[in-house]
Design a protein around this motif. Structure first.
Motif, PDB file in Angstrom:
ATOM      1  N   GLY A  79     -61.581 -37.809 -20.263  1.00 31.05           N
ATOM      2  CA  GLY A  79     -61.115 -37.046 -21.417  1.00 31.05           C
ATOM      3  C   GLY A  79     -61.883 -35.748 -21.577  1.00 31.05           C
ATOM      4  O   GLY A  79     -61.297 -34.693 -21.834  1.00 31.05           O
ATOM      5  N   LEU A  80     -63.197 -35.818 -21.428  1.00 30.27           N
ATOM      6  CA  LEU A  80     -64.045 -34.622 -21.524  1.00 30.27           C
ATOM      7  C   LEU A  80     -63.646 -33.604 -20.469  1.00 30.27           C
ATOM      8  O   LEU A  80     -63.463 -32.419 -20.761  1.00 30.27           O
ATOM      9  CB  LEU A  80     -65.520 -35.005 -21.359  1.00 30.27           C
ATOM     10  CG  LEU A  80     -66.511 -33.842 -21.267  1.00 30.27           C
ATOM     11  CD1 LEU A  80     -66.590 -33.097 -22.600  1.00 30.27           C
ATOM     12  CD2 LEU A  80     -67.885 -34.354 -20.850  1.00 30.27           C
ATOM     13  N   VAL A  81     -63.481 -34.072 -19.251  1.00 28.64           N
ATOM     14  CA  VAL A  81     -63.120 -33.186 -18.151  1.00 28.64           C
ATOM     15  C   VAL A  81     -61.736 -32.583 -18.380  1.00 28.64           C
ATOM     16  O   VAL A  81     -61.524 -31.381 -18.206  1.00 28.64           O
ATOM     17  CB  VAL A  81     -63.212 -33.921 -16.794  1.00 28.64           C
ATOM     18  CG1 VAL A  81     -62.652 -33.079 -15.660  1.00 28.64           C
ATOM     19  CG2 VAL A  81     -64.664 -34.316 -16.510  1.00 28.64           C
ATOM     20  N   SER A  82     -60.808 -33.400 -18.806  1.00 26.67           N
ATOM     21  CA  SER A  82     -59.445 -32.933 -19.060  1.00 26.67           C
ATOM     22  C   SER A  82     -59.398 -31.897 -20.182  1.00 26.67           C
ATOM     23  O   SER A  82     -58.721 -30.868 -20.064  1.00 26.67           O
ATOM     24  CB  SER A  82     -58.560 -34.131 -19.409  1.00 26.67           C
ATOM     25  OG  SER A  82     -57.252 -33.708 -19.675  1.00 26.67           O
ATOM     26  N   ARG A  83     -60.126 -32.157 -21.266  1.00 29.97           N
ATOM     27  CA  ARG A  83     -60.166 -31.200 -22.386  1.00 29.97           C
ATOM     28  C   ARG A  83     -60.776 -29.874 -21.950  1.00 29.97           C
ATOM     29  O   ARG A  83     -60.283 -28.811 -22.312  1.00 29.97           O
ATOM     30  CB  ARG A  83     -60.943 -31.786 -23.570  1.00 29.97           C
ATOM     31  CG  ARG A  83     -60.193 -32.870 -24.316  1.00 29.97           C
ATOM     32  CD  ARG A  83     -60.911 -33.297 -25.584  1.00 29.97           C
ATOM     33  NE  ARG A  83     -62.282 -33.767 -25.373  1.00 29.97           N
ATOM     34  CZ  ARG A  83     -62.612 -35.010 -25.027  1.00 29.97           C
ATOM     35  NH1 ARG A  83     -61.674 -35.923 -24.833  1.00 29.97           N
ATOM     36  NH2 ARG A  83     -63.876 -35.345 -24.876  1.00 29.97           N
ATOM     37  N   MET A  84     -61.836 -29.924 -21.162  1.00 30.76           N
ATOM     38  CA  MET A  84     -62.469 -28.695 -20.705  1.00 30.76           C
ATOM     39  C   MET A  84     -61.562 -27.935 -19.746  1.00 30.76           C
ATOM     40  O   MET A  84     -61.470 -26.708 -19.804  1.00 30.76           O
ATOM     41  CB  MET A  84     -63.819 -28.991 -20.032  1.00 30.76           C
ATOM     42  CG  MET A  84     -64.524 -27.733 -19.538  1.00 30.76           C
ATOM     43  SD  MET A  84     -64.792 -26.449 -20.810  1.00 30.76           S
ATOM     44  CE  MET A  84     -66.124 -27.166 -21.740  1.00 30.76           C
ATOM     45  N   LYS A  85     -60.864 -28.658 -18.892  1.00 33.59           N
ATOM     46  CA  LYS A  85     -59.945 -28.018 -17.951  1.00 33.59           C
ATOM     47  C   LYS A  85     -58.869 -27.250 -18.718  1.00 33.59           C
ATOM     48  O   LYS A  85     -58.553 -26.101 -18.398  1.00 33.59           O
ATOM     49  CB  LYS A  85     -59.319 -29.086 -17.047  1.00 33.59           C
ATOM     50  CG  LYS A  85     -58.516 -28.545 -15.907  1.00 33.59           C
ATOM     51  CD  LYS A  85     -58.075 -29.692 -15.000  1.00 33.59           C
ATOM     52  CE  LYS A  85     -57.541 -29.191 -13.703  1.00 33.59           C
ATOM     53  NZ  LYS A  85     -57.272 -30.289 -12.762  1.00 33.59           N
ATOM     54  N   GLU A  86     -58.323 -27.883 -19.758  1.00 33.98           N
ATOM     55  CA  GLU A  86     -57.297 -27.226 -20.566  1.00 33.98           C
ATOM     56  C   GLU A  86     -57.875 -26.027 -21.320  1.00 33.98           C
ATOM     57  O   GLU A  86     -57.250 -24.975 -21.422  1.00 33.98           O
ATOM     58  CB  GLU A  86     -56.675 -28.215 -21.545  1.00 33.98           C
ATOM     59  CG  GLU A  86     -55.497 -27.614 -22.282  1.00 33.98           C
ATOM     60  CD  GLU A  86     -54.682 -28.640 -23.037  1.00 33.98           C
ATOM     61  OE1 GLU A  86     -54.100 -28.253 -24.056  1.00 33.98           O
ATOM     62  OE2 GLU A  86     -54.633 -29.811 -22.611  1.00 33.98           O
ATOM     63  N   ARG A  87     -59.080 -26.186 -21.835  1.00 34.63           N
ATOM     64  CA  ARG A  87     -59.731 -25.073 -22.556  1.00 34.63           C
ATOM     65  C   ARG A  87     -59.936 -23.867 -21.640  1.00 34.63           C
ATOM     66  O   ARG A  87     -59.652 -22.728 -22.021  1.00 34.63           O
ATOM     67  CB  ARG A  87     -61.069 -25.552 -23.119  1.00 34.63           C
ATOM     68  CG  ARG A  87     -61.819 -24.513 -23.879  1.00 34.63           C
ATOM     69  CD  ARG A  87     -63.070 -25.111 -24.481  1.00 34.63           C
ATOM     70  NE  ARG A  87     -64.015 -24.068 -24.755  1.00 34.63           N
ATOM     71  CZ  ARG A  87     -65.311 -24.247 -24.881  1.00 34.63           C
ATOM     72  NH1 ARG A  87     -65.826 -25.456 -24.782  1.00 34.63           N
ATOM     73  NH2 ARG A  87     -66.103 -23.249 -25.131  1.00 34.63           N
ATOM     74  N   ILE A  88     -60.410 -24.120 -20.434  1.00 34.94           N
ATOM     75  CA  ILE A  88     -60.620 -23.030 -19.471  1.00 34.94           C
ATOM     76  C   ILE A  88     -59.290 -22.368 -19.136  1.00 34.94           C
ATOM     77  O   ILE A  88     -59.196 -21.139 -19.074  1.00 34.94           O
ATOM     78  CB  ILE A  88     -61.328 -23.550 -18.201  1.00 34.94           C
ATOM     79  CG1 ILE A  88     -62.762 -23.969 -18.523  1.00 34.94           C
ATOM     80  CG2 ILE A  88     -61.307 -22.500 -17.090  1.00 34.94           C
ATOM     81  CD1 ILE A  88     -63.438 -24.770 -17.423  1.00 34.94           C
ATOM     82  N   ALA A  89     -58.263 -23.175 -18.928  1.00 32.69           N
ATOM     83  CA  ALA A  89     -56.944 -22.626 -18.615  1.00 32.69           C
ATOM     84  C   ALA A  89     -56.447 -21.743 -19.754  1.00 32.69           C
ATOM     85  O   ALA A  89     -55.955 -20.624 -19.519  1.00 32.69           O
ATOM     86  CB  ALA A  89     -55.951 -23.747 -18.338  1.00 32.69           C
ATOM     87  N   LYS A  90     -56.587 -22.198 -20.989  1.00 35.48           N
ATOM     88  CA  LYS A  90     -56.133 -21.412 -22.140  1.00 35.48           C
ATOM     89  C   LYS A  90     -56.917 -20.113 -22.274  1.00 35.48           C
ATOM     90  O   LYS A  90     -56.349 -19.067 -22.593  1.00 35.48           O
ATOM     91  CB  LYS A  90     -56.221 -22.245 -23.420  1.00 35.48           C
ATOM     92  CG  LYS A  90     -55.135 -23.299 -23.498  1.00 35.48           C
ATOM     93  CD  LYS A  90     -55.244 -24.124 -24.765  1.00 35.48           C
ATOM     94  CE  LYS A  90     -54.129 -25.149 -24.829  1.00 35.48           C
ATOM     95  NZ  LYS A  90     -54.214 -25.983 -26.032  1.00 35.48           N
TER      96      LYS A  90
END
Length: 122
Positions: A79-90
């Motif tokens: 979850g942490l990795v997924s949230r950060m991946k989305e944040r970086i993408a945004k």
């Protein structure tokens, strides 16, 4: 790892950000061992204390876990990795849209161009 460091801000946050990108991109296996401070510092061409500060922040944010006897490992928190991946993408999308706006394109133009490129060879 290819390091891109510049004088725009302190080195340790740049190291931390690049290591997070490497983690979310899967360059380090979740739950797998993480390189030592010495290895990373030598690879990046920076002082060990600078790299240690970046790694301490990674640990504070939960991306790496320090085990006294086994060294550091990469988080298993998907979850942490997924949230950060989305944040970086945004963040990258926002930056891109601002750059496109600076040359006269609005968000609709950008979406249209991306859709058009989707059918082209890469």
């Amino acid at each position: 790892m290819e390091w891109k460091l510049d004088d725009s801000r302190p080195i340790w946050p740049q190291l931390k950000d690049q290591l997070i990108i490497a983690i979310v991109a899967g360059r380090f296996n979740m739950g797998g061992s993480f390189p030592t401070v010495r290895e990373l510092a030598e690879d990046a061409g920076v002082n060990r204390n600078t790299m240690q500060r970046a790694l301490s922040e990674l640990e504070n944010e939960g991306f790496v876990i320090t085990n006294r006897t086994a060294g550091r490992t990469v988080t298993t928190d998907e979850g942490l990795v997924s949230r950060m991946k989305e944040r970086i993408a945004k963040q990258n999308i926002d930056k891109f849209i601002k750059e496109m706006a600076s040359i006269g394109y609005d968000a609709d133009d950008v979406v249209r161009m991306i859709k058009e490129r989707g059918g082209e060879e890469k």
